[in-house]
Design a protein around this motif. Structure first.
Motif, mmCIF file in Angstrom:
data_model
loop_
_atom_site.group_PDB
_atom_site.id
_atom_site.type_symbol
_atom_site.label_atom_id
_atom_site.label_comp_id
_atom_site.label_asym_id
_atom_site.label_seq_id
_atom_site.Cartn_x
_atom_site.Cartn_y
_atom_site.Cartn_z
ATOM 1 N N VAL A 161 -56.790 2.391 -38.762
ATOM 2 C CA VAL A 161 -55.346 2.653 -38.841
ATOM 3 C C VAL A 161 -54.567 1.495 -38.214
ATOM 4 C CG1 VAL A 161 -53.486 4.130 -37.997
ATOM 5 C CG2 VAL A 161 -55.549 5.156 -38.937
ATOM 6 N N LEU A 162 -55.015 1.022 -37.057
ATOM 7 C CA LEU A 162 -54.343 -0.095 -36.398
ATOM 8 C C LEU A 162 -54.382 -1.341 -37.279
ATOM 9 C CD1 LEU A 162 -52.949 -1.302 -33.937
ATOM 10 C CD2 LEU A 162 -55.217 -1.745 -32.958
ATOM 11 N N ARG A 163 -55.512 -1.584 -37.918
ATOM 12 C CA ARG A 163 -55.623 -2.738 -38.807
ATOM 13 C C ARG A 163 -54.649 -2.607 -39.978
ATOM 14 N NH1 ARG A 163 -60.604 -2.537 -39.159
ATOM 15 N NH2 ARG A 163 -60.807 -1.300 -41.068
ATOM 16 N N ASN A 164 -54.544 -1.402 -40.549
ATOM 17 C CA ASN A 164 -53.620 -1.179 -41.661
ATOM 18 C C ASN A 164 -52.170 -1.340 -41.212
ATOM 19 O OD1 ASN A 164 -55.676 -0.640 -43.504
ATOM 20 N ND2 ASN A 164 -55.669 1.558 -43.074
ATOM 21 N N VAL A 165 -51.840 -0.792 -40.042
ATOM 22 C CA VAL A 165 -50.457 -0.872 -39.548
ATOM 23 C C VAL A 165 -50.051 -2.329 -39.336
ATOM 24 C CG1 VAL A 165 -48.990 -0.369 -37.549
ATOM 25 C CG2 VAL A 165 -50.394 1.433 -38.550
ATOM 26 N N LYS A 166 -50.959 -3.140 -38.808
ATOM 27 C CA LYS A 166 -50.645 -4.563 -38.611
ATOM 28 C C LYS A 166 -50.381 -5.248 -39.958
ATOM 29 C CE LYS A 166 -53.034 -5.370 -34.223
ATOM 30 N NZ LYS A 166 -54.129 -6.114 -33.532
ATOM 31 N N LYS A 167 -51.180 -4.915 -40.975
ATOM 32 C CA LYS A 167 -50.929 -5.486 -42.301
ATOM 33 C C LYS A 167 -49.566 -5.058 -42.826
ATOM 34 C CE LYS A 167 -55.772 -5.720 -43.833
ATOM 35 N NZ LYS A 167 -56.751 -5.185 -44.826
ATOM 36 N N MET A 168 -49.235 -3.789 -42.645
ATOM 37 C CA MET A 168 -47.958 -3.272 -43.138
ATOM 38 C C MET A 168 -46.783 -3.905 -42.397
ATOM 39 S SD MET A 168 -49.146 0.708 -43.358
ATOM 40 C CE MET A 168 -50.583 1.179 -44.330
ATOM 41 N N LEU A 169 -46.943 -4.106 -41.106
ATOM 42 C CA LEU A 169 -45.887 -4.774 -40.346
ATOM 43 C C LEU A 169 -45.709 -6.208 -40.829
ATOM 44 C CD1 LEU A 169 -46.688 -3.500 -36.729
ATOM 45 C CD2 LEU A 169 -44.716 -2.876 -38.128
ATOM 46 N N GLY A 170 -46.821 -6.883 -41.104
ATOM 47 C CA GLY A 170 -46.742 -8.247 -41.597
ATOM 48 C C GLY A 170 -46.077 -8.349 -42.954
ATOM 49 N N LYS A 171 -46.225 -7.333 -43.788
ATOM 50 C CA LYS A 171 -45.629 -7.329 -45.120
ATOM 51 C C LYS A 171 -44.233 -6.725 -45.130
ATOM 52 C CE LYS A 171 -50.050 -7.083 -47.572
ATOM 53 N NZ LYS A 171 -49.874 -8.373 -48.295
ATOM 54 N N GLY A 172 -43.741 -6.266 -43.968
ATOM 55 C CA GLY A 172 -42.396 -5.702 -43.902
ATOM 56 C C GLY A 172 -42.271 -4.314 -44.486
ATOM 57 N N MET A 173 -43.377 -3.589 -44.600
ATOM 58 C CA MET A 173 -43.309 -2.237 -45.151
ATOM 59 C C MET A 173 -42.635 -1.286 -44.172
ATOM 60 S SD MET A 173 -47.148 -2.249 -46.884
ATOM 61 C CE MET A 173 -46.918 -0.854 -47.987
ATOM 62 N N PHE A 174 -42.859 -1.493 -42.877
ATOM 63 C CA PHE A 174 -42.058 -0.825 -41.848
ATOM 64 C C PHE A 174 -40.916 -1.780 -41.500
ATOM 65 C CE2 PHE A 174 -46.327 0.995 -41.061
ATOM 66 C CZ PHE A 174 -46.017 2.339 -41.213
ATOM 67 N N LYS A 175 -39.696 -1.411 -41.833
ATOM 68 C CA LYS A 175 -38.582 -2.350 -41.767
ATOM 69 C C LYS A 175 -38.207 -2.733 -40.338
ATOM 70 C CE LYS A 175 -36.360 -1.066 -46.136
ATOM 71 N NZ LYS A 175 -35.100 -0.580 -46.766
ATOM 72 N N GLN A 176 -38.284 -1.788 -39.399
ATOM 73 C CA GLN A 176 -37.825 -2.052 -38.038
ATOM 74 C C GLN A 176 -38.923 -1.911 -36.990
ATOM 75 O OE1 GLN A 176 -34.184 0.027 -36.916
ATOM 76 N NE2 GLN A 176 -33.693 0.435 -39.058
ATOM 77 N N ALA A 177 -40.089 -1.471 -37.387
ATOM 78 C CA ALA A 177 -41.094 -1.028 -36.428
ATOM 79 C C ALA A 177 -41.782 -2.191 -35.724
ATOM 80 C CB ALA A 177 -42.142 -0.158 -37.136
ATOM 81 N N ALA A 178 -42.424 -1.844 -34.608
ATOM 82 C CA ALA A 178 -43.235 -2.782 -33.842
ATOM 83 C C ALA A 178 -44.246 -1.980 -33.038
ATOM 84 C CB ALA A 178 -42.375 -3.635 -32.910
ATOM 85 N N LEU A 179 -45.353 -2.624 -32.698
ATOM 86 C CA LEU A 179 -46.363 -1.994 -31.862
ATOM 87 C C LEU A 179 -46.015 -2.177 -30.394
ATOM 88 C CD1 LEU A 179 -49.610 -3.087 -33.720
ATOM 89 C CD2 LEU A 179 -48.787 -0.739 -33.507
ATOM 90 N N ASP A 180 -46.443 -1.229 -29.569
ATOM 91 C CA ASP A 180 -46.266 -1.403 -28.134
ATOM 92 C C ASP A 180 -47.292 -2.416 -27.619
ATOM 93 O OD1 ASP A 180 -48.542 0.147 -28.419
ATOM 94 O OD2 ASP A 180 -48.191 1.272 -26.582
ATOM 95 N N ASP A 181 -47.183 -2.762 -26.337
ATOM 96 C CA ASP A 181 -48.036 -3.810 -25.768
ATOM 97 C C ASP A 181 -49.513 -3.444 -25.822
ATOM 98 O OD1 ASP A 181 -45.800 -5.271 -25.276
ATOM 99 O OD2 ASP A 181 -45.621 -4.687 -23.172
ATOM 100 N N SER A 182 -49.829 -2.171 -25.648
ATOM 101 C CA SER A 182 -51.223 -1.737 -25.662
ATOM 102 C C SER A 182 -51.741 -1.451 -27.065
ATOM 103 C CB SER A 182 -51.391 -0.489 -24.793
ATOM 104 O OG SER A 182 -50.598 0.585 -25.285
ATOM 105 N N GLU A 183 -50.865 -1.564 -28.076
ATOM 106 C CA GLU A 183 -51.226 -1.318 -29.477
ATOM 107 C C GLU A 183 -51.793 0.080 -29.681
ATOM 108 O OE1 GLU A 183 -53.775 -4.498 -30.754
ATOM 109 O OE2 GLU A 183 -52.076 -5.855 -31.089
ATOM 110 N N THR A 184 -51.236 1.046 -28.979
ATOM 111 C CA THR A 184 -51.634 2.446 -29.154
ATOM 112 C C THR A 184 -50.521 3.283 -29.782
ATOM 113 O OG1 THR A 184 -50.877 2.986 -26.905
ATOM 114 C CG2 THR A 184 -53.189 2.340 -27.181
ATOM 115 N N MET A 185 -49.345 2.688 -30.009
ATOM 116 C CA MET A 185 -48.207 3.439 -30.528
ATOM 117 C C MET A 185 -47.351 2.511 -31.376
ATOM 118 S SD MET A 185 -45.321 5.556 -28.366
ATOM 119 C CE MET A 185 -44.861 4.097 -27.427
#
Length: 396
Positions: free
Chosen positions: A173-197
């Protein structure tokens, strides 16, 4: 009396009958019954109208909430129609190229000529790559839609919750979320420092950053308090003014660190790291030797506020999606000014330790004098005044 649905007609008929018969005994009761029935009907009508209004209000509130949710979803998530269509097209074309080329290569291989088999195999490899890419794109779209449905309009969601909601491992899931963030699929989102949220809105991320800065400030204040505890016990205690100044300094350092985290670019990050290191060293020295605090007036009143103001401006410029010539020139000017400020901070730190060097030199001088008085070493004055001795000639 003839039955009537109109209260006016009922009362008129009752009055007419009473006048005609000259018997008014039932008139009052008849009027009261008619008015009571009318009042009951009015009450039922009002209740029905009230229920209708309430249902209409509830439906309206639901519709407003639904539209608000739709608007929020549009600000948080990118549309998937284009990506899905691209994935379907890539999958279809990949299969259309792969299958015939493989069949052609198989048929040509029966001839035994490798030169004839190579071109369709190359095309088949290209088709396979296109097919694989299309399948992965469709898979990413499907996962994104599942994550979107799980998160909804919430401001944050844990990776573990997304994993549980999609029957996947947190790592995938974390790997997928990073890909989606890189592609701008989540328009405003970001991961927290620990990458748990995953934090879904810019405002929620800003609040998270402020909370992190506050927590970091508290931790550093605790560490600072522990580091100065021996000085407080053995030397002189810090005055409330000194403690307030150190707290202000830590707040400035926290803002410098936050801007450094937000600003991209390796060179500018090195400049900010150097400034933060020097400033932190100055305040650590001030915590150990409170008499240094009197020399920090310009640092607190001008240097640090100017530094933070410049970094805030650079951060805003760096976050702009289009980097025009005016923005580039302003950023370059700020970077040059940061170099100047860094030199100023280093000179201030050097002047603080210069006082310490004078104290050490004075202590060494006194120590040498005492040792000379005890006859344990040669006197410094003797070593300076006595030159090479000429041996005496024997008397003849």
């Amino acid at each position: 009396m003839a039955a009537s649905n109109n209260i006016g007609d009922q009362i008129r008929d009752a009055v007419q009958q009473a006048v005609s018969s000259q018997d008014y005994r039932e008139l009052q009761a008849t009027v009261e019954r008619s008015i009571g029935a009318a009042a009951e009907n009015i009450g039922k009508g009002l209740a029905q109208a009230s229920n209708g209004i309430r249902r209409a209000q509830e439906e309206y509130a639901k519709e407003v909430q639904r539209r608000q949710q739709q608007a929020t979803m549009q600000t948080l998530y990118a549309k998937t129609g284009g990506s899905r269509a691209a994935g379907i097209a890539m999958t279809g074309w990949g299969a259309a190229v792969l299958v015939p080329c493989l069949l052609g290569a198989g048929i040509l291989s029966t001839i035994g000529n490798a030169l004839l088999v190579a071109p369709p195999l190359l095309l088949a490899a290209g088709g396979a790559m296109l097919l694989y890419t299309g399948i992965k794109k469709l898979e990413l779209v499907r996962n994104f839609e599942n994550y979107r449905d799980t998160i909804g309009v919430r401001e944050h969601c844990t990776i573990d919750e997304l994993a549980a909601g999609t029957a996947s491992s947190p790592k995938s899931v974390l790997r997928n979320v990073k890909k989606m963030l890189g592609k701008g699929m989540f328009k405003q989102a970001a991961l927290d420092d620990s990458e748990t949220m995953i934090i879904m809105t810019r405002e929620a991320y800003r609040q998270y950053r402020e909370a992190q800065m506050e927590a970091q400030h508290r931790r550093h204040q605790q560490d600072l308090a522990q580091s100065v505890a021996p000085a407080i016990a053995e030397k002189q205690p810090l005055t409330p003014e000194a403690q307030a100044l150190l707290a202000r300094g830590e707040a400035y350092i926290a803002r410098i660190r936050a801007n450094n985290d937000a600003i991209e670019g390796e060179e500018i990050s090195k400049k900010i790291d150097q400034i933060e290191h020097v400033v932190r060293t100055i305040f650590d020295r001030a915590a150990e030797q409170p008499q240094v605090i009197d020399d920090l007036g310009k640092l607190m009143d001008y240097y640090l506020p100017t530094t933070v103001k410049l970094l805030d401006a650079y951060r805003d410029l760096d976050s702009q999606p289009v980097q025009g010539p005016n923005i580039a020139a302003s950023k370059h000017e700020i970077e040059a000014t940061l170099d100047t400020l860094s030199v100023a901070f280093e000179k201030l730190l050097d002047s603080i330790f210069r006082d310490m060097a004078w104290d050490v030199s004075s202590d060494i001088s006194v120590l040498r004098t005492v040792l000379a008085q005890e006859g344990l070493v040669d006197s410094p004055l003797k070593s300076q005044t006595s030159g090479p001795q000429t041996p005496q000639q024997p008397l003849s």
